[in-house]
Motif scaffolding. Structure first.
Motif, PDB file in Angstrom:
ATOM      1  N   LEU A  71       0.827  -1.209   0.000  1.00 26.45           N
ATOM      2  CA  LEU A  71       0.000   0.000   0.000  1.00 26.45           C
ATOM      3  C   LEU A  71       0.860   1.257   0.000  1.00 26.45           C
ATOM      4  O   LEU A  71       0.590   2.207  -0.749  1.00 26.45           O
ATOM      5  N   GLY A  83       1.086   4.021  -3.023  1.00 23.96           N
ATOM      6  CA  GLY A  83       0.907   5.453  -2.819  1.00 23.96           C
ATOM      7  C   GLY A  83       2.067   6.264  -3.364  1.00 23.96           C
ATOM      8  O   GLY A  83       1.874   7.314  -3.988  1.00 23.96           O
ATOM      9  N   ARG A 134      -4.794  10.702  -3.653  1.00 28.64           N
ATOM     10  CA  ARG A 134      -4.858   9.251  -3.451  1.00 28.64           C
ATOM     11  C   ARG A 134      -3.538   8.723  -2.912  1.00 28.64           C
ATOM     12  O   ARG A 134      -3.512   7.778  -2.114  1.00 28.64           O
ATOM     13  N   TYR A 138      -3.077   6.262   0.481  1.00 32.52           N
ATOM     14  CA  TYR A 138      -2.462   4.938   0.491  1.00 32.52           C
ATOM     15  C   TYR A 138      -1.225   4.896   1.396  1.00 32.52           C
ATOM     16  O   TYR A 138      -1.027   3.921   2.144  1.00 32.52           O
ATOM     17  N   GLN A 154      -2.306   5.003   5.029  1.00 31.42           N
ATOM     18  CA  GLN A 154      -2.925   3.727   5.390  1.00 31.42           C
ATOM     19  C   GLN A 154      -1.849   2.652   5.583  1.00 31.42           C
ATOM     20  O   GLN A 154      -1.898   1.868   6.542  1.00 31.42           O
TER      21      GLN A 154
END
Length: 227
Positions: free
Chosen positions: A44, A48, A59, A63, A66
């Motif tokens: 992830l 990103g 976005r 990512y 997260q």
């Protein structure tokens, strides 16, 4: 998955985005199939990072943040090594985009990892001191550009107190030195680095390009256009 993790770093260093994205996608698929949240978090975060390079910052940050949160919650054996890298990357990207409140938020989390003793990772002499110096440099720049001049000056004093080694990461403090007109300090740091790389014949690299750029800007700003 461990192999793919290392290949992602290799492709990143080679600036091979195609190979990097392919490995990220493979890692994501495997990690989700195996229920391995630590490896999914790495995928992830790197997804990103790829989105950031493609210009999709909104976005990208979702990512990366997260991925960092998942790594924080994991029991991965290399958890703290990955968090150091992820926090530093996020801080640099947020600084690049002028999001200084986010920079300071990430630096607080990074400092907890650097300063905290987990008892799990292998100790590397000087690593924490070097990281604290990098962290302090980024905090100084963020505070200065957020209009918090007194706090920035105090952070800079802390940066100096952590050592006077103008190493390869000295570029992190340069924005503050330019913002505050400390050209003597820029020359003091950059000229010896230029000389050392020239003497060793190691002049075709990012670090030399960075030093020459800073010397050029500083010379221009003090009116020395010939240099």
């Amino acid at each position: 998955m461990e192999l793919l993790h290392r290949l992602i770093s290799c492709y990143d260093a080679l600036h091979d985005e195609t190979g990097r994205v392919r490995c990220v996608e493979e890692l994501m698929t495997l990690a989700r199939a195996e229920g391995d949240e630590a490896m999914e978090s790495i995928a992830l975060f790197n997804l990103g990072k790829s989105l950031y390079y493609q210009g999709d910052a909104a976005r990208a940050y979702d990512y990366m943040e997260q991925g960092a949160r998942m790594m924080e919650a994991s029991a991965y054996s290399l958890k703290y090594d990955n968090l150091r890298y992820e926090y530093k990357t996020l801080a640099m990207f947020y600084e690049r985009d002028g999001r200084y409140d986010d920079v300071l938020r990430i630096l607080d989390a990074w400092e907890q990892v650097v300063a905290g003793s987990t008892g799990e990772e292998t100790r590397i002499d000087g690593l924490a001191d070097g990281e604290l110096r990098d962290l302090c440099a980024q905090r100084t720049v963020a505070l200065s550009r957020a209009g918090r001049g007194e706090e920035a000056a105090e952070s800079y004093r802390r940066f100096l107190a952590l050592g006077d080694d103008p190493g390869r990461n000295s570029y992190l403090i340069m924005p503050y030195l330019f913002d505050t007109g400390r050209y003597d300090e820029i020359f003091r740091i950059c000229l010896p680095r230029e000389r050392r790389m020239a003497e060793s014949g190691d002049t075709v690299n990012y670090h030399m390009a960075s030093v020459l750029k800073f010397l050029g800007y500083a010379s221009r700003d003090v009116g020395d256009y010939r240099t």
